[in-house]
Write a protein that holds these residues in place. Structure first.
Motif, PDB file in Angstrom:
ATOM      1  N   CYS A 319      65.137  56.114  35.903  1.00  0.00           N
ATOM      2  CA  CYS A 319      63.393  55.373  35.423  1.00  0.00           C
ATOM      3  C   CYS A 319      63.772  54.463  33.691  1.00  0.00           C
ATOM      4  O   CYS A 319      63.359  55.313  32.821  1.00  0.00           O
ATOM      5  CB  CYS A 319      62.327  55.878  34.857  1.00  0.00           C
ATOM      6  SG  CYS A 319      61.462  55.336  34.533  1.00  0.00           S
ATOM      7  N   CYS A 322      61.002  55.266  30.999  1.00  0.00           N
ATOM      8  CA  CYS A 322      60.239  56.739  30.329  1.00  0.00           C
ATOM      9  C   CYS A 322      61.801  57.025  30.047  1.00  0.00           C
ATOM     10  O   CYS A 322      62.071  58.414  29.944  1.00  0.00           O
ATOM     11  CB  CYS A 322      59.607  57.729  30.658  1.00  0.00           C
ATOM     12  SG  CYS A 322      60.175  58.657  32.444  1.00  0.00           S
ATOM     13  N   CYS A 334      54.355  59.101  32.945  1.00  0.00           N
ATOM     14  CA  CYS A 334      54.992  58.185  33.231  1.00  0.00           C
ATOM     15  C   CYS A 334      54.619  58.030  34.762  1.00  0.00           C
ATOM     16  O   CYS A 334      54.210  59.640  35.415  1.00  0.00           O
ATOM     17  CB  CYS A 334      56.540  57.715  33.319  1.00  0.00           C
ATOM     18  SG  CYS A 334      57.232  56.936  34.161  1.00  0.00           S
ATOM     19  N   CYS A 336      56.332  57.576  37.503  1.00  0.00           N
ATOM     20  CA  CYS A 336      58.165  57.774  38.226  1.00  0.00           C
ATOM     21  C   CYS A 336      57.772  58.870  39.255  1.00  0.00           C
ATOM     22  O   CYS A 336      58.850  59.265  39.551  1.00  0.00           O
ATOM     23  CB  CYS A 336      59.035  57.571  37.259  1.00  0.00           C
ATOM     24  SG  CYS A 336      59.256  58.182  36.079  1.00  0.00           S
TER      25      CYS A 336
HETATM   26 ZN   LIG Z   1      59.426  56.684  34.420  1.00  0.00          ZN
END
Ligand SMILES: [Zn+2]
Length: 341
Positions: A319, A322, A334, A336
């Protein structure tokens, strides 16, 4: 009414009625006392409203009110009143052997003598006694050998009431009897096992439903949140570790190349000198910067000769937002996090 204490106890779908209760109280009061006792024995709080008590024990509201008042006046129970429910406790616990009384026996209707009706309190007591004895794991014969007289002694019930109750239970198809051949033998009673299995199935289904609906206590919620947080942290730590391990491997591989190692040392040295020259306004700064640029290009070429580029030496996080920490620079979580993938 969805108190955690009640939910846990109701999962089993039955309550424990100590034998000591029989004969000590009228049937309704006895069942009510047994209900509270059942909770207390297991260290749970009996939290209920009138409606729930009436529903569980198939008694009218006025009977419930009277029963509770009597039990309280007699010093058998204590109660703490709240807005939506009352918490009941036994003053003195009644222990010892008990009968297992299924709550649904108070609710179900059976056809007896052509009439559909619910069981009477006496019928429920007789059935529960047979049920408890026959379904006991120790009872290999899966039968109850006894007479109306022996049942009447255990249940502290008039023998005629026992006989009448047994007759109704047999007509309802819940109990079967093999008559004794001679006067010296005892009758053999068995249960309609299909009905017993149905009770078990209903109990398991109810337990599953309650499990799903059970409101989590504050403590359970906190524990679950902590678990979730720990799981999330582990998830990101795993992602970061994987990315960093690859970068570390690549860096180690590059530094095993002697020329690359020397060039790296030269670059640090050149960068240091350039920084000092910049700080002191030295005249040879342009030459030093050119040297830095040249060494950097050399390093890049050496890496490329090994089939790598500079980005291979840095962790490549999944990601970009982050860097696999799970948190954005402003501190928000985040989006993700996909633990299942
Ligand atoms: Zn992330």
């Amino acid at each position: 009414m969805n108190e955690a204490g009640e939910v846990r106890a109701m999962q089993d779908g039955y309550f424990k009625k100590p034998y000591a209760i029989h004969g000590r109280y009228a049937r309704s009061r006895g069942s009510f006392i047994a209900l509270i006792n059942s909770y207390d024995v297991e260290g749970k709080d009996c939290k209920m409203g009138y409606q729930k008590i009436c529903e569980l024990l198939n008694i009218s509201r006025s009977t419930a009110v009277r029963t509770i008042k009597q039990a309280e006046a007699a010093g058998e129970i204590s109660r703490v009143r709240n807005k939506t429910y009352t918490e009941y406790h036994m003053k003195d616990l009644i222990s010892g052997e008990f009968e297992r009384v299924e709550f649904c026996l108070y609710r179900l209707e059976f056809e007896i003598d052509g009439i559909k009706r619910k069981l009477t309190k006496s019928e429920i007591d007789v059935y529960s006694e047979l049920y408890t004895k026959i379904t006991d794991k120790q009872n290999k014969a899966k039968a109850y050998f006894g007479s109306a007289k022996s049942l009447s002694a255990i249940l502290k019930m008039c023998p005629n009431t026992v006989i009448k109750s047994l007759r109704s239970l047999m007509k309802a198809g819940l109990v079967y009897r093999q008559k004794a051949l001679s006067g010296h033998e005892k009758s053999r009673y068995t249960l309609n096992m299909e009905f017993v299995r149905q009770l078990e199935r209903n109990r398991r289904r109810k337990a599953r439903e309650k499990e799903k609906d059970a409101p989590k206590s504050e403590r359970e919620q906190i524990a679950a949140a902590l678990d979730e947080r720990a799981e999330r942290d582990r998830y990101y730590a795993r992602l970061r570790a994987a990315a960093e391990r690859i970068a570390d491997d690549n860096r180690r591989r590059a530094f095993r190349d002697t020329e690359y190692k020397i060039t790296d040392g030269k670059l640090s040295d050149a960068e240091r000198r350039a920084a000092r020259a910049e700080a002191f306004g030295a005249e040879n700064l342009p030459e030093l910067l050119a040297e830095v640029k040249r060494i950097k290009a050399r390093k890049k070429a050496l890496l490329s000769g090994m089939g790598m580029s500079e980005v291979d030496l840095q962790p490549r996080y999944h990601c970009k937002k982050c860097s696999d920490t799970g948190f954005l620079p402003d501190g928000r979580a985040c989006d993700c996090y996909h633990p299942k993938r």
